[in-house]
Design an enzyme around this catalytic site. Sequence first.
Site, PDB file in Angstrom:
ATOM      1  CE  LYS A  42      -5.897  -0.095   1.128  1.00 59.08           C
ATOM      2  NZ  LYS A  42      -6.651  -0.775   2.173  1.00 59.08           N
ATOM      3  CD  GLU A  86      -2.819   1.366   2.356  1.00 62.08           C
ATOM      4  OE1 GLU A  86      -2.852   0.472   3.211  1.00 62.08           O
ATOM      5  OE2 GLU A  86      -3.617   2.322   2.350  1.00 62.08           O
TER       6      GLU A  86
HETATM    7  P1  13P Z   1      -9.327   4.039   3.816  1.00 59.50           P
HETATM    8  O1  13P Z   1     -10.125   3.419   2.708  1.00 59.50           O
HETATM    9  O2  13P Z   1     -10.174   4.590   4.933  1.00 59.50           O
HETATM   10  O3  13P Z   1      -8.303   5.019   3.314  1.00 59.50           O
HETATM   11  O4  13P Z   1      -8.526   2.872   4.509  1.00 59.50           O
HETATM   12  C1  13P Z   1      -7.852   1.976   3.730  1.00 59.50           C
HETATM   13  C2  13P Z   1      -6.635   1.511   4.425  1.00 59.50           C
HETATM   14  O5  13P Z   1      -6.441   0.326   4.558  1.00 59.50           O
HETATM   15  C3  13P Z   1      -5.674   2.509   4.903  1.00 59.50           C
HETATM   16  O6  13P Z   1      -4.497   1.868   5.315  1.00 59.50           O
END
Ligand code: 13P
Length: 344
Positions: free
Chosen positions: A220, A178
């Site tokens: 992500k 991510e």
């Molecule tokens: P949000 O969709 O609220 O941004 O959260 C996703 C997430 O996993 C953040 O680390």
Amino acid sequence: MTVTDELQATIEQMVQPGKGILAADESLPTITKRFAAITIEATKDNRRAYRALLFTAPGIEEYISGVIAFEETLTQSSADGTPLPEVLAQRGIVTGVNVDKGKGPLALSPGDIITYGLDGLAERMQQYKSQGARFAKWREVYAITERNPTVLGITANAEMLARYAAVCQEQGIVPIVEAEVLIDGDHSLARCAEVTEAVQQEIFHALHRHHVVLEHMIFKPNMVMPGKEHPVRASAAEIAAATLQVFRRTIPAAVPSINFLSGGLSPEEATANLNAMNAALPDAHWALSFSYGRALQQPVLQAWRGQADNVVDAQRALLKRARLNGAASRGEYQANDESMNSLS
Ligand code: 13P
């Protein structure tokens, strides 16, 4: 089963047409903040009850293939005593776990941020696996200013993500990689595109250097859009076009799925933007889906408010968002679907 077979089986379960991921991995401070907004206390039992509500919501398995949990969740049970990872497994939903230890400043690089948690990661991963986790998540965060993220910030963060992803794959755990370029600030869409492209280029270089198998990971990212203080808002179509241009330049076709974070967008915006991506690029190499936290949970918390009597309504609110995002991941969402109830 070999580690490769294990990774492949998990990816196949996670990446299915019309399905995405529920991010429910709020750390203790974050869940405390979310509960405070609906005036309930984040006691251990309230946290357990809320997660059980999410994971037992009828029908969500049609649209949710995986749930990212906070580590505490792996040891919690539903009201009938079934461990929560088991509750998910019974519904064909894969359990994942957030394995990073949160973020802080990158030393000697003002304005850059770095995430902690590599020490002892392989051992923790074995523990999580024995508790039912099959995938993991690690998040790096990039704030946009005139000088940030710096080249050092971008390089150091990419290295962390790649080292994390390599440990995951060695342990037979699918990594969600991510990278969140924050929406905070008054930067333009073009500036967000420039930063997101540089960030992603460096991440895929680092993943390659660390021998991470792209077929066995999920990426992500943020969507490319103007900062929330920028005077001009972008349409879903503009966000989709800018985001996909960056992705074509940076994300190899071997990556099976890109699952967006919602990053502070409203639930409706997050769904509309995802739909616009799939409408603009129906034959993308990668699946384009969701891994939303707030955009799935906000309406659920509002409906629940900590009251047992509200559980059914709260679960319907989750099903509705899951269903609409499932449609958006196929490019089949329409704004007037918002007014329909959760069962239609
Ligand atoms: P949000 O969709 O609220 O941004 O959260 C996703 C997430 O996993 C953040 O680390």
